[in-house]
Motif scaffolding. Structure first.
Motif, PDB file in Angstrom:
ATOM      1  N   GLY B  94      -5.237 -17.131 -47.274  1.00 16.38           N
ATOM      2  CA  GLY B  94      -4.606 -16.312 -46.462  1.00 16.38           C
ATOM      3  C   GLY B  94      -5.659 -15.727 -45.460  1.00 16.38           C
ATOM      4  N   GLU B  95      -6.544 -14.952 -46.075  1.00 15.40           N
ATOM      5  CA  GLU B  95      -7.663 -14.312 -45.633  1.00 15.40           C
ATOM      6  C   GLU B  95      -8.548 -15.437 -44.618  1.00 15.40           C
ATOM      7  OE1 GLU B  95     -10.016 -12.065 -47.997  1.00 15.40           O
ATOM      8  OE2 GLU B  95      -8.128 -10.996 -49.095  1.00 15.40           O
ATOM      9  N   LEU B  96      -8.826 -16.389 -45.223  1.00 19.23           N
ATOM     10  CA  LEU B  96      -9.651 -17.365 -44.474  1.00 19.23           C
ATOM     11  C   LEU B  96      -8.996 -17.630 -43.256  1.00 19.23           C
ATOM     12  CD1 LEU B  96     -11.980 -19.354 -44.607  1.00 19.23           C
ATOM     13  CD2 LEU B  96     -10.572 -20.965 -45.560  1.00 19.23           C
ATOM     14  N   ALA B  97      -7.600 -18.073 -43.508  1.00 18.58           N
ATOM     15  CA  ALA B  97      -6.789 -18.471 -42.158  1.00 18.58           C
ATOM     16  C   ALA B  97      -6.916 -17.558 -41.262  1.00 18.58           C
ATOM     17  CB  ALA B  97      -5.357 -18.946 -42.791  1.00 18.58           C
ATOM     18  N   ALA B  98      -6.672 -16.384 -41.365  1.00 12.19           N
ATOM     19  CA  ALA B  98      -6.804 -15.152 -40.550  1.00 12.19           C
ATOM     20  C   ALA B  98      -7.941 -15.092 -39.912  1.00 12.19           C
ATOM     21  CB  ALA B  98      -6.213 -13.701 -41.380  1.00 12.19           C
ATOM     22  N   GLY B  99      -9.078 -15.257 -40.533  1.00  8.90           N
ATOM     23  CA  GLY B  99     -10.314 -15.264 -39.898  1.00  8.90           C
ATOM     24  C   GLY B  99     -10.491 -16.218 -38.948  1.00  8.90           C
ATOM     25  N   VAL B 100     -10.179 -17.466 -39.562  1.00 11.05           N
ATOM     26  CA  VAL B 100     -10.412 -18.700 -38.492  1.00 11.05           C
ATOM     27  C   VAL B 100      -9.523 -18.584 -37.494  1.00 11.05           C
ATOM     28  CG1 VAL B 100      -9.772 -21.176 -38.380  1.00 11.05           C
ATOM     29  CG2 VAL B 100     -10.962 -20.404 -40.556  1.00 11.05           C
ATOM     30  N   ALA B 101      -8.274 -18.124 -37.473  1.00 13.12           N
ATOM     31  CA  ALA B 101      -7.516 -18.079 -36.366  1.00 13.12           C
ATOM     32  C   ALA B 101      -7.848 -16.880 -35.272  1.00 13.12           C
ATOM     33  CB  ALA B 101      -5.980 -17.314 -36.947  1.00 13.12           C
ATOM     34  N   PHE B 154       1.021 -17.623 -41.619  1.00 12.76           N
ATOM     35  CA  PHE B 154       0.675 -17.853 -43.077  1.00 12.76           C
ATOM     36  C   PHE B 154       0.147 -16.729 -43.593  1.00 12.76           C
ATOM     37  CE2 PHE B 154      -2.410 -19.606 -46.044  1.00 12.76           C
ATOM     38  CZ  PHE B 154      -1.613 -20.025 -47.103  1.00 12.76           C
ATOM     39  N   SER B 155      -0.686 -16.073 -43.064  1.00 12.01           N
ATOM     40  CA  SER B 155      -1.697 -15.027 -43.763  1.00 12.01           C
ATOM     41  C   SER B 155      -0.944 -13.649 -43.656  1.00 12.01           C
ATOM     42  CB  SER B 155      -2.911 -14.970 -42.961  1.00 12.01           C
ATOM     43  OG  SER B 155      -2.741 -14.614 -41.615  1.00 12.01           O
ATOM     44  N   ARG B 156       0.000 -13.628 -42.933  1.00 10.36           N
ATOM     45  CA  ARG B 156       0.834 -12.512 -42.782  1.00 10.36           C
ATOM     46  C   ARG B 156       1.758 -12.001 -44.040  1.00 10.36           C
ATOM     47  NH1 ARG B 156       3.230 -13.168 -37.907  1.00 10.36           N
ATOM     48  NH2 ARG B 156       5.022 -13.768 -38.690  1.00 10.36           N
ATOM     49  N   ARG B 157       1.615 -10.729 -44.339  1.00 12.53           N
ATOM     50  CA  ARG B 157       2.403 -10.357 -45.534  1.00 12.53           C
ATOM     51  C   ARG B 157       3.752  -9.336 -44.499  1.00 12.53           C
ATOM     52  NH1 ARG B 157      -0.300  -9.764 -50.626  1.00 12.53           N
ATOM     53  NH2 ARG B 157      -1.958 -11.230 -50.378  1.00 12.53           N
ATOM     54  N   ASP B 158       4.680 -10.149 -44.116  1.00 14.36           N
ATOM     55  CA  ASP B 158       5.925  -9.530 -43.516  1.00 14.36           C
ATOM     56  C   ASP B 158       6.688  -8.258 -44.195  1.00 14.36           C
ATOM     57  OD1 ASP B 158       5.501 -10.798 -41.168  1.00 14.36           O
ATOM     58  OD2 ASP B 158       6.709 -12.285 -41.812  1.00 14.36           O
ATOM     59  N   SER B 159       6.952  -7.276 -43.857  1.00 21.49           N
ATOM     60  CA  SER B 159       7.467  -6.050 -44.482  1.00 21.49           C
ATOM     61  C   SER B 159       8.906  -6.286 -44.442  1.00 21.49           C
ATOM     62  CB  SER B 159       6.803  -4.787 -44.101  1.00 21.49           C
ATOM     63  OG  SER B 159       7.242  -4.702 -42.461  1.00 21.49           O
ATOM     64  N   ASP B 160       9.496  -7.017 -43.402  1.00 22.18           N
ATOM     65  CA  ASP B 160      10.738  -6.977 -43.376  1.00 22.18           C
ATOM     66  C   ASP B 160      11.493  -8.280 -43.964  1.00 22.18           C
ATOM     67  OD1 ASP B 160       9.450  -8.660 -41.392  1.00 22.18           O
ATOM     68  OD2 ASP B 160      10.955  -8.194 -39.688  1.00 22.18           O
ATOM     69  N   CYS B 161      10.748  -8.928 -44.798  1.00 17.29           N
ATOM     70  CA  CYS B 161      11.374 -10.011 -45.595  1.00 17.29           C
ATOM     71  C   CYS B 161      12.844  -9.926 -46.016  1.00 17.29           C
ATOM     72  CB  CYS B 161      10.370 -10.392 -46.635  1.00 17.29           C
ATOM     73  SG  CYS B 161       8.885 -11.277 -46.002  1.00 17.29           S
ATOM     74  N   ALA B 162      12.987  -8.677 -46.355  1.00 13.85           N
ATOM     75  CA  ALA B 162      14.459  -8.502 -47.381  1.00 13.85           C
ATOM     76  C   ALA B 162      15.567  -8.461 -46.399  1.00 13.85           C
ATOM     77  CB  ALA B 162      14.085  -7.041 -47.805  1.00 13.85           C
ATOM     78  N   LEU B 163      15.053  -8.448 -44.955  1.00 12.52           N
ATOM     79  CA  LEU B 163      16.262  -8.246 -43.991  1.00 12.52           C
ATOM     80  C   LEU B 163      16.361  -9.713 -43.507  1.00 12.52           C
ATOM     81  CD1 LEU B 163      14.790  -5.600 -41.849  1.00 12.52           C
ATOM     82  CD2 LEU B 163      16.553  -5.414 -43.423  1.00 12.52           C
ATOM     83  N   ALA B 164      15.618 -10.601 -43.863  1.00 12.03           N
ATOM     84  CA  ALA B 164      15.957 -11.972 -43.333  1.00 12.03           C
ATOM     85  C   ALA B 164      16.947 -12.808 -44.048  1.00 12.03           C
ATOM     86  CB  ALA B 164      14.704 -12.755 -43.246  1.00 12.03           C
ATOM     87  N   ARG B 165      17.782 -13.633 -43.471  1.00  8.31           N
ATOM     88  CA  ARG B 165      18.778 -14.474 -44.167  1.00  8.31           C
ATOM     89  C   ARG B 165      19.137 -15.874 -43.318  1.00  8.31           C
ATOM     90  NH1 ARG B 165      23.429 -10.556 -44.993  1.00  8.31           N
ATOM     91  NH2 ARG B 165      24.771 -12.211 -45.423  1.00  8.31           N
ATOM     92  N   ALA B 166      19.222 -16.699 -44.135  1.00  4.56           N
ATOM     93  CA  ALA B 166      19.289 -18.063 -43.423  1.00  4.56           C
ATOM     94  C   ALA B 166      20.509 -18.802 -44.397  1.00  4.56           C
ATOM     95  CB  ALA B 166      18.102 -18.569 -43.785  1.00  4.56           C
TER      96      ALA B 166
END
Lengths: 133, 316
Positions: B94-101, B154-166
């Motif tokens: 994730g860190e690598l991906a964020a750096g590359v991005a 991919f590298s992000r750690r979302d804080s609002d994951c708990a709110l998502a539903r599908a």
């Protein structure tokens, strides 16, 4: 010794000796499982509570015992028994009761001080080494 | 005591010892018909031995049970350790991906600005036809920005994951709509078996679509060289979890590969055909929503990939 019957469970009679300040627990059933052990330790607990003591010194007469299951031995050697019994004498006479007592002390390793005796005088003298609480 | 009596007693003892040897630890020696005067009969000593053996047997049994329990706990710990290791790998990735991005984003933006300036300059001079190649540059910048966006996601750690539903059924239907045509052209049959009224799960539809797309693409690659080419998509649920499954008729996953399929950069595809990141990213997404992803395969009889997600609560 001046003993009075103070508590009873289906597998044990508990007498209290006021003069010696010791409990005399006679196991009356030959076979002891977890249920009997639970009832017995609870009965000793009730005795301790009724006497207003922290812990009691106990002679357990296992001379008529033939088997004590592992779960019962675990309970007899466990923390609840430790919390109510200051020291414990296992009174034996037959080969079987001696085997049971030795096994209990050697393998199950009770938490409170425990020794096996075949005569009462020695047992009382040993228990007297422990202060009455 | 007569010799016959002693002989009979010895036979009783031997019979009892045989019983003991056969595992009957409750056997007892019958009391003697004529007890020896003034001495303890051997039966009491033997009874003592059997009582002792009985207690030892109980302790041994308890020790064996404890050993089994310890082994189960140890296996669970090893599994947790593997998952932690995997999470750590993903975190590094994730860190690598964020750096590359980040590094790619800057030149891409500069190219975009330069192209924009060039377009304006050409249009000012009435050379609009010359600016057509800039459309290609724009579209490729747009494509590159999409890749960067996915890397960042991919590298992000979302804080609002708990709110998502599908809705898993909708995700499956969308995946079929996107990939169905392509699969048909490769002569791959796609079947769906959806449980109606599936409760919503924790997760974002677009991310779960990404997971399912990865799984279907893997399934496609596995079946395309097979005589029977079929991919089944299923949805099921119980009270706490809902699952989607991708079942293919492909070559299956080799036993030695199965523990590694979710590792970043692990791939069995030919060089240049796969990055080895699809399952790793899918695993990361599913784990983020408190779910799990399993690769169930039996030799060369195909693969069943199962994604399990917790059903979204009322607060989600």
């Amino acid at each position: 010794m001046a003993r009075t019957l103070r508590e009873q469970s289906p597998a044990m009679d508990i007498y209290w000796d006021d003069e010696l300040s010791m409990a005399w627990c006679v196991l009356t059933a030959p076979h002891h499982g977890a249920a009997e052990a639970q009832q017995n330790v609870e009965a000793i607990g009730r005795l301790r509570d009724s006497l207003g003591k922290k812990k009691v010194r106990v002679i357990i007469d296992i001379r008529s015992v033939e088997t004590i299951t592992r779960s019962a031995r675990t309970l007899y050697g466990g923390p609840y028994t430790f919390s109510i019994q200051r020291a414990t004498v296992l009174l034996t006479d037959s080969t079987i009761s001696r085997v049971v007592a030795n096994f209990f002390m050697g393998i199950n390793k009770p938490m409170s001080p425990t020794r096996m005796f075949t005569e009462v005088e020695g047992a009382v003298a040993w228990l007297d080494e422990f202060p009455d609480e | 005591m007569s010799n016959e009596t002693v002989h009979a007693r010895i036979n009783e003892i031997l019979a009892m010892l045989c019983e003991l040897a056969m595992g009957n630890l409750d056997v007892r020696l019958p009391p003697p018909t004529a007890p020896p005067p003034g001495a303890e009969d051997v039966s009491t000593a033997i009874d003592g031995i059997t009582v002792g053996l009985n207690m030892f047997a109980e302790e041994l049994q308890a020790t064996l049970i404890r050993k089994e329990q310890y082994e189960a706990i140890l296996a669970e710990l090893e599994q947790t350790q593997l998952q932690l290791l995997h999470s750590a790998k993903l975190a590094s990735l994730g860190e690598l991906a964020a750096g590359v991005a980040h590094e790619l984003n800057q030149p891409l933006q500069i190219i975009g600005f330069a192209a924009e300036e060039l377009r304006e300059s050409l249009e000012d001079r009435g050379l609009r036809t010359l600016s057509r190649p800039l459309d290609v540059i724009d579209s490729q910048i747009h494509r590159g920005a999409g890749v960067i966006g996915r890397l960042l996601a991919f590298s992000r750690r979302d804080s609002d994951c708990a709110l998502a539903r599908a809705d898993l059924n909708e995700v499956i239907e969308e995946a079929v709509a996107i990939l169905g045509g392509q699969l048909a052209t490769q002569d791959i049959e796609i079947r769906t078996e959806l449980t109606p009224g599936l409760p919503p799960v924790a997760g974002r539809s677009n991310e779960l679509l990404q997971v399912l797309t990865n799984l279907v693409i893997n399934a496609r690659d596995a079946v395309k060289s097979q005589p029977e080419r079929r991919i089944e998509l299923r949805s099921v649920a119980d009270e706490r979890y809902a699952c989607l499954e991708v079942i293919d008729t492909g070559t299956g996953i080799a036993d030695e590969d199965r523990p590694r399929v979710f590792d970043p950069f692990f791939t069995t595809k030919p060089m240049g055909k796969g990055t080895g990141l699809g399952l790793s990213i899918s695993h990361s997404i599913v784990r983020r929503y408190g779910g799990s992803i399993e690769a169930l395969s039996e030799g060369n009889r195909g693969t069943r990939m199962r994604v399990t997600l917790p059903i979204a609560g009322d607060d989600d």
